[in-house]
Design an enzyme around this catalytic site. Structure first.
Site, PDB file in Angstrom:
ATOM      1  N   PRO A 171       2.477   0.833  -2.275  1.00 13.56           N
ATOM      2  CA  PRO A 171       1.363  -0.120  -2.169  1.00 13.56           C
ATOM      3  C   PRO A 171       1.377  -1.010  -0.930  1.00 13.56           C
ATOM      4  O   PRO A 171       0.553  -1.924  -0.817  1.00 13.56           O
ATOM      5  CB  PRO A 171       1.553  -0.975  -3.429  1.00 13.56           C
ATOM      6  CG  PRO A 171       3.029  -1.000  -3.630  1.00 13.56           C
ATOM      7  CD  PRO A 171       3.515   0.374  -3.220  1.00 13.56           C
ATOM      8  N   CYS A 172       2.274  -0.779   0.019  1.00 13.51           N
ATOM      9  CA  CYS A 172       2.428  -1.728   1.132  1.00 13.51           C
ATOM     10  C   CYS A 172       1.165  -1.854   1.989  1.00 13.51           C
ATOM     11  O   CYS A 172       0.935  -2.899   2.604  1.00 13.51           O
ATOM     12  CB  CYS A 172       3.632  -1.363   1.991  1.00 13.51           C
ATOM     13  SG  CYS A 172       3.553   0.260   2.762  1.00 13.51           S
ATOM     14  N   HIS A 173       0.344  -0.805   2.050  1.00  9.24           N
ATOM     15  CA  HIS A 173      -0.862  -0.869   2.880  1.00  9.24           C
ATOM     16  C   HIS A 173      -2.138  -1.054   2.050  1.00  9.24           C
ATOM     17  O   HIS A 173      -3.234  -1.070   2.601  1.00  9.24           O
ATOM     18  CB  HIS A 173      -1.002   0.409   3.701  1.00  9.24           C
ATOM     19  CG  HIS A 173       0.141   0.652   4.644  1.00  9.24           C
ATOM     20  ND1 HIS A 173       0.529  -0.270   5.599  1.00  9.24           N
ATOM     21  CD2 HIS A 173       0.986   1.707   4.776  1.00  9.24           C
ATOM     22  CE1 HIS A 173       1.555   0.216   6.289  1.00  9.24           C
ATOM     23  NE2 HIS A 173       1.854   1.398   5.790  1.00  9.24           N
TER      24      HIS A 173
END
Length: 213
Positions: A171-173
């Site tokens: 989910p980092c982006h």
């Protein structure tokens, strides 16, 4: 909330709406509560997908013609998917393929403030697919797009609610992506927009009927 993110309450509300649409359109999503906190909900779905099997070419089977060799390599690297569920990605199956069961979970991440797509894939005899096999089931244009960050895009992590290993679209982006897709003042269609954007990477798409609703 930071741009591109939603609160846990917003996620729960949208998950309930999404589940209602699933029932309306005879889809197979289910809404579940965490055994640790009944107010913490997540969505689950299972569907069968026909996945091409990798073809290994041995060193003593070299082709005499470069054209034949190139064709063999192309066949080895080409992986398509077809599924039996209308809400999953549908493509033409290759001659050599096997049906696998994909189990998808949509879970809210309080750390990132976004939904996260977890999934597992099993063969017909119950064996869990390896990370390499799962990556090979990703449509080729997504493989090309993420080839330089494949193992940071698709990772294996412990499911935050169930406590067992699942594959995960990191989910980092996500917040950055969603800030571009949806204005900060409008989060009403956040979950649908997010799943429409990330689901096809792992063979899952949202039917048009959900969006038109």
């Amino acid at each position: 909330m930071a741009a591109g993110s939603i609160s846990g309450t917003e996620f729960a509300n949208q998950a309930n709406i999404f589940f209602t649409l699933s029932v309306k359109y005879n889809d197979t999503w289910d809404l579940k509560s965490s055994p640790h906190n009944r107010n913490e909900v997540y969505l689950t779905k299972r569907c069968n997908i026909e996945v091409a099997e990798n073809k290994q070419v041995s060193t003593n089977q070299k082709q005499s013609s470069s054209q034949t060799a190139n064709q063999s390599i192309a066949e080895e690297e080409d992986v398509d998917v077809e599924e039996s569920d209308a809400a999953c990605l549908t493509t033409t199956p290759p001659p050599s393929s096997s049906v696998c069961q994909f189990e998808y979970h949509i879970v809210y991440s309080a750390s990132y403030g976004v939904p996260v797509l977890y999934f597992n894939a099993y063969t017909q005899d119950g064996r869990l697919l390896s990370l390499d096999s799962v990556w090979n089931s990703v449509p080729q244009h997504y493989q090309d797009r993420f080839q330089h960050e494949r193992w940071t895009t698709l990772t294996q992590q412990e499911h935050p609610i169930l406590g067992r290993p699942f594959f995960q679209l990191h989910p980092c982006h996500t917040a950055d992506l969603m800030s571009k897709l949806i204005p900060e003042s409008c989060s009403g269609n956040y979950l649908l927009s997010w799943l429409s954007a990330v689901g096809p990477v792992v063979g899952l798409k949202v039917p048009l009927s959900y969006v038109t609703s």
